[in-house]
Motif scaffolding. Structure first.
Motif, PDB file in Angstrom:
ATOM      1  N   SER A 147     -18.448  27.290  78.250  1.00 53.35           N
ATOM      2  CA  SER A 147     -18.176  28.711  78.466  1.00 53.35           C
ATOM      3  C   SER A 147     -19.206  29.376  79.373  1.00 53.35           C
ATOM      4  N   LYS A 198     -19.467  28.640  85.418  1.00 50.72           N
ATOM      5  CA  LYS A 198     -18.557  29.433  86.247  1.00 50.72           C
ATOM      6  C   LYS A 198     -17.984  28.540  87.352  1.00 50.72           C
ATOM      7  N   GLU A 254      -9.731  28.079  82.048  1.00 50.17           N
ATOM      8  CA  GLU A 254     -10.094  29.128  81.089  1.00 50.17           C
ATOM      9  C   GLU A 254      -9.742  28.714  79.656  1.00 50.17           C
ATOM     10  N   TYR A 292     -14.112  27.739  80.414  1.00 52.28           N
ATOM     11  CA  TYR A 292     -14.852  28.023  81.643  1.00 52.28           C
ATOM     12  C   TYR A 292     -14.542  29.433  82.139  1.00 52.28           C
ATOM     13  N   ARG A 293     -15.510  30.051  82.779  1.00 54.22           N
ATOM     14  CA  ARG A 293     -15.274  31.311  83.479  1.00 54.22           C
ATOM     15  C   ARG A 293     -14.801  30.961  84.889  1.00 54.22           C
TER      16      ARG A 293
END
Length: 235
Positions: free
Chosen positions: A6, A9, A28, A32-33
């Protein structure tokens, strides 16, 4: 210690909206961003402003293509080690090879499974994390040893005196063993992005390295119209 997904990016640069949304959705879901761009120019801007942990980069893009973006990422000191996965169509195989030579870490051919792409992302980020956790490595190349912690190069247990630029050039070649590195990539990685000399500087320093370390005479090969490659070797 591993970083949770998380906190990572991912920048997706893809001009096909359906593919972009699908990749974004799957990443996502894994925590993950994501940030996204649909043109090469916007993608390059986001590389600089968002500082992503990894870039998923389509090869064919409007305004600035994936190869040009890859080259710019690799020649800027602050992004030189940024992991890149390239997305390509099957018909673009020759360009894929050039992309890998310019420094892409991996590639996925369209059409692809989003799950398989996410698995590649995870694997590449794990590899980067392991590398960072291990700290300054020792590179072994036959009887040649480069110890980054000691800033020392030895051949057959005898120290080889190198200038700072020769040391940096050798480190970059060893770190990218088996990969073609353009003169521009080497120049910017070792001399810096704001260096105004010519690529001839790289040729001169390669020649000096070969003079000081005869083992490199056959190991460093010149790739016509591109740059240099250090042949892969065990140990």
């Amino acid at each position: 210690m591993s970083t949770a997904p998380s906190s990572k990016k991912i920048l997706i640069v893809e001009d096909e909206k359906d593919i972009l949304q699908l990749v974004k959705l799957y990443l996502e879901k894994e925590g993950y961003r994501t940030v996204a761009a649909m043109t090469g120019t916007e993608g390059l801007r986001l590389v600089k402003s968002e500082r992503p942990d990894l870039v998923i980069l389509d090869l064919m893009l409007p305004e600035l293509d994936g190869l040009e973006i890859c080259k710019k990422i690799r020649t800027a000191r602050e992004t030189a080690l940024l992991p890149i996965i390239m997305l390509t169509a099957k018909a673009e195989e020759a360009d894929t090879v050039v992309g890998l030579e310019l420094g892409a870490d991996d590639y996925v051919t369209k059409p692809f499974s989003p799950k398989a792409l996410v698995a590649r992302v995870k694997a590449l980020l794990r590899r980067v994390e392991r590398s960072q956790e291990e700290g300054p490595p020792r590179y072994l190349y036959g009887d040649l040893v480069m110890d980054l912690a000691k800033h020392e190069v030895t051949l057959n247990n005898r120290e080889v005196p190198l200038t700072a630029k020769e040391f940096g050039l050798l480190e970059h070649l060893l770190r990218n063993s088996g990969r073609v590195l353009t003169r521009d990539v080497l120049l910017n990685a070792v001399w810096g992005y704001d260096y105004y000399g010519t690529t001839r500087t790289v040729d001169v320093h390669i020649r000096r390295l070969k003079q000081k370390i005869p083992l490199l005479n056959d190991a460093i090969v010149s790739v016509k119209s591109l740059g240099y490659k250090l042949k892969e070797r065990d140990g």
